[in-house]
Motif scaffolding. Sequence first.
Motif, PDB file in Angstrom:
ATOM      1  N   ARG A 121     -57.034 -13.195  -8.465  1.00  0.00           N
ATOM      2  CA  ARG A 121     -56.430 -12.519  -9.592  1.00  0.00           C
ATOM      3  C   ARG A 121     -56.020 -11.033  -9.193  1.00  0.00           C
ATOM      4  O   ARG A 121     -54.892 -10.627  -9.556  1.00  0.00           O
ATOM      5  CB  ARG A 121     -56.706 -12.906 -10.738  1.00  0.00           C
ATOM      6  N   TRP A 122     -56.979 -10.482  -8.917  1.00  0.00           N
ATOM      7  CA  TRP A 122     -56.717  -8.936  -8.726  1.00  0.00           C
ATOM      8  C   TRP A 122     -55.627  -8.774  -7.452  1.00  0.00           C
ATOM      9  O   TRP A 122     -54.827  -7.939  -7.696  1.00  0.00           O
ATOM     10  CB  TRP A 122     -57.850  -8.212  -8.173  1.00  0.00           C
ATOM     11  N   LEU A 123     -55.828  -9.537  -6.539  1.00  0.00           N
ATOM     12  CA  LEU A 123     -55.065  -9.529  -5.325  1.00  0.00           C
ATOM     13  C   LEU A 123     -53.570  -9.921  -5.843  1.00  0.00           C
ATOM     14  O   LEU A 123     -52.754  -9.372  -5.369  1.00  0.00           O
ATOM     15  CB  LEU A 123     -55.631 -10.212  -4.132  1.00  0.00           C
ATOM     16  N   ALA A 124     -53.521 -11.106  -6.386  1.00  0.00           N
ATOM     17  CA  ALA A 124     -52.282 -11.310  -6.748  1.00  0.00           C
ATOM     18  C   ALA A 124     -51.526 -10.240  -7.739  1.00  0.00           C
ATOM     19  O   ALA A 124     -50.241 -10.290  -7.601  1.00  0.00           O
ATOM     20  CB  ALA A 124     -52.364 -12.704  -7.573  1.00  0.00           C
ATOM     21  N   TYR A 125     -52.338  -9.598  -8.682  1.00  0.00           N
ATOM     22  CA  TYR A 125     -51.592  -8.595  -9.497  1.00  0.00           C
ATOM     23  C   TYR A 125     -51.134  -7.530  -8.567  1.00  0.00           C
ATOM     24  O   TYR A 125     -50.187  -6.835  -8.887  1.00  0.00           O
ATOM     25  CB  TYR A 125     -52.437  -8.527 -10.707  1.00  0.00           C
ATOM     26  N   MET A 126     -52.174  -7.103  -7.584  1.00  0.00           N
ATOM     27  CA  MET A 126     -51.404  -5.904  -6.885  1.00  0.00           C
ATOM     28  C   MET A 126     -50.322  -6.326  -6.013  1.00  0.00           C
ATOM     29  O   MET A 126     -49.328  -5.570  -6.050  1.00  0.00           O
ATOM     30  CB  MET A 126     -52.839  -5.614  -5.933  1.00  0.00           C
ATOM     31  N   LEU A 127     -50.200  -7.597  -5.482  1.00  0.00           N
ATOM     32  CA  LEU A 127     -48.859  -7.859  -4.887  1.00  0.00           C
ATOM     33  C   LEU A 127     -47.628  -7.841  -5.673  1.00  0.00           C
ATOM     34  O   LEU A 127     -46.723  -7.474  -5.538  1.00  0.00           O
ATOM     35  CB  LEU A 127     -49.242  -9.339  -4.166  1.00  0.00           C
ATOM     36  N   ALA A 128     -48.149  -8.460  -7.030  1.00  0.00           N
ATOM     37  CA  ALA A 128     -46.735  -8.570  -7.974  1.00  0.00           C
ATOM     38  C   ALA A 128     -46.744  -7.083  -8.431  1.00  0.00           C
ATOM     39  O   ALA A 128     -45.374  -6.794  -8.500  1.00  0.00           O
ATOM     40  CB  ALA A 128     -47.524  -9.359  -9.133  1.00  0.00           C
ATOM     41  N   THR A 129     -47.244  -6.277  -8.523  1.00  0.00           N
ATOM     42  CA  THR A 129     -47.068  -4.769  -8.945  1.00  0.00           C
ATOM     43  C   THR A 129     -46.228  -4.160  -7.747  1.00  0.00           C
ATOM     44  O   THR A 129     -45.272  -3.714  -7.861  1.00  0.00           O
ATOM     45  CB  THR A 129     -48.418  -4.104  -9.073  1.00  0.00           C
ATOM     46  N   ALA A 130     -46.590  -4.343  -6.642  1.00  0.00           N
ATOM     47  CA  ALA A 130     -45.768  -3.710  -5.286  1.00  0.00           C
ATOM     48  C   ALA A 130     -44.431  -4.549  -5.281  1.00  0.00           C
ATOM     49  O   ALA A 130     -43.442  -3.943  -5.022  1.00  0.00           O
ATOM     50  CB  ALA A 130     -46.712  -4.204  -4.018  1.00  0.00           C
TER      51      ALA A 130
ATOM     52  N   SER B 198     -61.250 -10.943 -15.398  1.00  0.00           N
ATOM     53  CA  SER B 198     -62.846 -11.284 -15.407  1.00  0.00           C
ATOM     54  C   SER B 198     -63.220 -12.445 -15.748  1.00  0.00           C
ATOM     55  O   SER B 198     -62.328 -13.429 -15.843  1.00  0.00           O
ATOM     56  CB  SER B 198     -63.311 -10.241 -16.132  1.00  0.00           C
ATOM     57  N   GLU B 199     -64.744 -12.843 -15.680  1.00  0.00           N
ATOM     58  CA  GLU B 199     -64.894 -14.227 -15.936  1.00  0.00           C
ATOM     59  C   GLU B 199     -64.664 -14.720 -17.433  1.00  0.00           C
ATOM     60  O   GLU B 199     -64.290 -15.671 -17.523  1.00  0.00           O
ATOM     61  CB  GLU B 199     -66.579 -14.336 -15.869  1.00  0.00           C
ATOM     62  N   SER B 200     -64.454 -13.544 -18.271  1.00  0.00           N
ATOM     63  CA  SER B 200     -63.992 -14.046 -19.571  1.00  0.00           C
ATOM     64  C   SER B 200     -62.391 -13.841 -20.176  1.00  0.00           C
ATOM     65  O   SER B 200     -62.211 -14.067 -21.161  1.00  0.00           O
ATOM     66  CB  SER B 200     -64.954 -13.296 -20.538  1.00  0.00           C
ATOM     67  N   THR B 201     -61.888 -13.112 -19.179  1.00  0.00           N
ATOM     68  CA  THR B 201     -60.407 -12.546 -19.383  1.00  0.00           C
ATOM     69  C   THR B 201     -59.512 -12.897 -18.481  1.00  0.00           C
ATOM     70  O   THR B 201     -59.956 -12.867 -17.103  1.00  0.00           O
ATOM     71  CB  THR B 201     -60.624 -11.025 -19.627  1.00  0.00           C
ATOM     72  N   GLU B 202     -58.062 -13.138 -18.715  1.00  0.00           N
ATOM     73  CA  GLU B 202     -57.209 -13.345 -18.039  1.00  0.00           C
ATOM     74  C   GLU B 202     -55.933 -13.093 -18.693  1.00  0.00           C
ATOM     75  O   GLU B 202     -55.367 -13.687 -19.461  1.00  0.00           O
ATOM     76  CB  GLU B 202     -56.946 -14.685 -17.509  1.00  0.00           C
ATOM     77  N   ASP B 203     -55.465 -11.751 -18.483  1.00  0.00           N
ATOM     78  CA  ASP B 203     -54.339 -11.271 -19.297  1.00  0.00           C
ATOM     79  C   ASP B 203     -53.112 -10.534 -18.370  1.00  0.00           C
ATOM     80  O   ASP B 203     -53.273  -9.382 -18.233  1.00  0.00           O
ATOM     81  CB  ASP B 203     -54.690 -10.052 -20.422  1.00  0.00           C
ATOM     82  N   TRP B 204     -52.343 -11.352 -17.863  1.00  0.00           N
ATOM     83  CA  TRP B 204     -51.389 -11.173 -17.179  1.00  0.00           C
ATOM     84  C   TRP B 204     -50.511 -10.160 -17.629  1.00  0.00           C
ATOM     85  O   TRP B 204     -49.912  -9.059 -16.762  1.00  0.00           O
ATOM     86  CB  TRP B 204     -50.737 -12.363 -16.172  1.00  0.00           C
ATOM     87  N   ALA B 205     -49.906 -10.309 -18.553  1.00  0.00           N
ATOM     88  CA  ALA B 205     -48.980  -9.366 -19.381  1.00  0.00           C
ATOM     89  C   ALA B 205     -49.803  -7.863 -19.605  1.00  0.00           C
ATOM     90  O   ALA B 205     -49.204  -7.256 -19.353  1.00  0.00           O
ATOM     91  CB  ALA B 205     -48.259  -9.797 -20.535  1.00  0.00           C
ATOM     92  N   GLY B 206     -50.971  -7.918 -20.371  1.00  0.00           N
ATOM     93  CA  GLY B 206     -51.767  -6.813 -20.731  1.00  0.00           C
ATOM     94  C   GLY B 206     -52.100  -6.169 -19.240  1.00  0.00           C
ATOM     95  O   GLY B 206     -52.133  -4.840 -19.541  1.00  0.00           O
ATOM     96  N   ALA B 207     -52.101  -6.668 -18.309  1.00  0.00           N
ATOM     97  CA  ALA B 207     -52.339  -5.904 -16.837  1.00  0.00           C
ATOM     98  C   ALA B 207     -51.371  -4.624 -16.622  1.00  0.00           C
ATOM     99  O   ALA B 207     -51.607  -3.845 -15.692  1.00  0.00           O
ATOM    100  CB  ALA B 207     -52.615  -6.786 -15.922  1.00  0.00           C
TER     101      ALA B 207
END
Length: 204
Positions: A45-54, A167-176
């Motif tokens: 998800r980190w990689l996905a969000y970095m790709l999305a940001t770029a 993280s293991e307990s969090t997934e917040d796509w908009a908050g990121a």
Amino acid sequence: MVFARKTFFDAVRVSLFDGVLKRRQVAGLTAILDGVSDVREIDDRWLAYMLATAHHETGRTMQPVRETFAASDSRAIVVLDSAFEDGSLPSVSAPYWRRDAEGKTWLGRGLVQLTHKINYEKMALATGIDLVSRPERAMELSVAVDILFIGMETGTFTGRRLGQYFSESTEDWAGARRIINGRDRAELVAGYGRRYLAAIRQAG
């Protein structure tokens, strides 16, 4: 992180690039994927969000860009000056893009828009790349990838980092989105992130 890149590219070509991937887009995507190796595992998800940001910050060119997407620093300064003078930049109190006594401009550059001298200084310390003597290096693809990874993983941009949102307990796509720019286009970037994640998992 090892996965079938052809499968990944086939998936994002359809879901994020309207069926066509240009050579420079492939090069940019590849450079970001190369930033994650088998010995540097990260949450997909980190990689996905970095790709999305770029994807969002570069207007989906996947190449480093200047603020305003201008072809030169001088042109970007003209565009920013005009926007500032007509009141189109209400959140900007001082024109940080104007050249300093040494002729340098600290306008936005990269896969993520690095702006203001103080942020170039912080990122120079974080990356070990001299972005103060040569701020234009943020336009080099390999340097821009380092800035993207380090800034988003460590919180160098805004104090917020990827681990706070995925993280293991969090997934917040908009908050990121707060890692980069408050809530600006948060849902749009979140949507890109989910599509990149689907492509990563399809290729895994």
